[in-house]
Scaffold this motif. Structure first.
Motif, PDB file in Angstrom:
ATOM      1  N   ASP A 119     -70.597 -39.329  16.237  1.00 25.84           N
ATOM      2  CA  ASP A 119     -69.565 -39.689  17.211  1.00 25.84           C
ATOM      3  C   ASP A 119     -68.257 -39.009  16.815  1.00 25.84           C
ATOM      4  O   ASP A 119     -67.757 -39.204  15.701  1.00 25.84           O
ATOM      5  N   VAL A 121     -65.068 -39.341  17.825  1.00 19.84           N
ATOM      6  CA  VAL A 121     -63.894 -40.176  17.579  1.00 19.84           C
ATOM      7  C   VAL A 121     -64.054 -40.988  16.303  1.00 19.84           C
ATOM      8  O   VAL A 121     -63.121 -41.086  15.494  1.00 19.84           O
ATOM      9  N   GLY A 215     -57.704 -44.031  18.717  1.00 14.18           N
ATOM     10  CA  GLY A 215     -59.060 -43.900  19.231  1.00 14.18           C
ATOM     11  C   GLY A 215     -59.093 -43.861  20.747  1.00 14.18           C
ATOM     12  O   GLY A 215     -59.831 -43.068  21.341  1.00 14.18           O
ATOM     13  N   ARG A 216     -58.272 -44.696  21.393  1.00 11.37           N
ATOM     14  CA  ARG A 216     -58.218 -44.685  22.864  1.00 11.37           C
ATOM     15  C   ARG A 216     -57.687 -43.346  23.372  1.00 11.37           C
ATOM     16  O   ARG A 216     -58.176 -42.806  24.372  1.00 11.37           O
ATOM     17  N   ARG A 219     -60.496 -40.721  22.924  1.00 10.42           N
ATOM     18  CA  ARG A 219     -61.598 -40.877  23.878  1.00 10.42           C
ATOM     19  C   ARG A 219     -61.164 -40.437  25.277  1.00 10.42           C
ATOM     20  O   ARG A 219     -61.969 -39.878  26.033  1.00 10.42           O
ATOM     21  N   GLY A 223     -63.059 -37.354  26.804  1.00 15.36           N
ATOM     22  CA  GLY A 223     -63.881 -37.762  27.935  1.00 15.36           C
ATOM     23  C   GLY A 223     -64.020 -36.682  28.987  1.00 15.36           C
ATOM     24  O   GLY A 223     -65.001 -36.638  29.723  1.00 15.36           O
ATOM     25  N   ILE A 234     -70.404 -37.190  23.159  1.00 16.65           N
ATOM     26  CA  ILE A 234     -69.274 -36.967  24.059  1.00 16.65           C
ATOM     27  C   ILE A 234     -69.483 -37.768  25.343  1.00 16.65           C
ATOM     28  O   ILE A 234     -68.557 -38.370  25.881  1.00 16.65           O
ATOM     29  N   VAL A 237     -68.286 -41.155  25.084  1.00 18.56           N
ATOM     30  CA  VAL A 237     -66.836 -41.283  25.218  1.00 18.56           C
ATOM     31  C   VAL A 237     -66.470 -41.578  26.656  1.00 18.56           C
ATOM     32  O   VAL A 237     -65.687 -42.478  26.957  1.00 18.56           O
ATOM     33  N   ARG A 240     -67.409 -45.124  27.784  1.00 17.71           N
ATOM     34  CA  ARG A 240     -66.514 -46.170  27.297  1.00 17.71           C
ATOM     35  C   ARG A 240     -65.190 -46.160  28.044  1.00 17.71           C
ATOM     36  O   ARG A 240     -64.493 -47.163  28.108  1.00 17.71           O
ATOM     37  N   ASN A 241     -64.830 -44.999  28.608  1.00 15.75           N
ATOM     38  CA  ASN A 241     -63.558 -44.881  29.308  1.00 15.75           C
ATOM     39  C   ASN A 241     -63.686 -45.113  30.809  1.00 15.75           C
ATOM     40  O   ASN A 241     -62.677 -45.228  31.500  1.00 15.75           O
TER      41      ASN A 241
END
Length: 249
Positions: A119, A121, A215-216, A219, A223, A234, A237, A240-241
């Protein structure tokens, strides 16, 4: 058309670019006038460099002299000049020592990023935690290095990092290098600036809260490279977003 993952040869090539960048960067920095060969000579050089680091914290760059360094190290001034041409040469070796502490952390991260199973991130955040630990090991010295030597990433170093990261992202996303280079540049600038701050002048905030925010940001940045048929790390990512409504469709 969906981007396709690059073949294993491309993954190996991206690792090669990462290693080349690190070799270039690690090769920099001044060296002693006379390279120590025997273990006793290496110990003498190490003692001198350590003494200079202690004095830098206490007196600042301008207040350090070779006589003070020799006295603190417990060696004669003649022995000091066997290995160093002056205090700036010693300080150069001190900076070089600091780089040898940091660069293996960067090396492991770049190597791991070339692995499509890793991962992105999570790996970068692990690097930031390691950078914060470098500061915690010698906070006064880390601050002194920043204040007196303006420790930062040089344009050449940044360019090498961007080049390695570009090839890693291209290999992982299946996209042309030119299309991921802007993201690679932004990623490298963000990570090097935050990493430098954590090593030398960390903010008075909770580290995990800071890394959660970072981290946000990462991502969100990465993304854009996501493709469900390409790199799963990826693509994760983007998942999650994604807005909650879109995930449920």
């Amino acid at each position: 058309m969906s981007a396709k993952p690059r073949p294993a040869k491309e993954q190996q090539r991206s690792r090669g670019h990462a290693k080349a960048a690190l070799a270039h960067i690690s090769a920099g920095g001044p060296r002693p006038r006379r390279a120590p060969v025997q273990s006793r000579a290496r110990e003498t050089v190490d003692v001198i460099v350590e003494a200079a680091g202690q004095l830098l914290v206490k007196h600042g760059r301008a207040g350090v002299t070779t006589n003070k360094v020799a006295d603190r190290a417990g060696v004669s001034i003649g022995s000091l000049y066997q290995y160093f041409s002056g205090k700036e040469s010693i300080f150069g070796a001190l900076q070089d020592k600091h780089r040898r502490e940091v660069m293996p952390l960067v090396a492991r991260t770049l190597t791991s990023l070339a692995d499509p199973k890793v991962d992105l991130v999570a790996s970068i955040l692990a690097l930031m935690r390691a950078m914060a630990s470098v500061h915690e090991s010698a906070p006064a010295r880390m601050r002194a290095l920043a204040e007196d030597f303006h420790e930062t990433t040089s344009p050449a170093e940044l360019a090498m990092f961007v080049e390695a990261t570009t090839h890693i992202l291209a290999a992982r996303s299946g996209r042309p290098a030119a299309s991921v280079r802007p993201t690679a540049w932004l990623l490298c600038v963000l990570v090097t600036q935050v990493g430098r701050a954590l090593v030398h002048e960390p903010p008075d905030v909770d580290l995990e809260e800071l890394l959660s925010g970072l981290g946000r940001m990462l991502r969100g940045l990465l993304g854009e490279l996501a493709d469900e048929n390409a790199d799963p790390a990826i693509a994760g990512v983007a998942a999650r977003n994604a807005p909650r409504d879109s995930r449920s469709k």
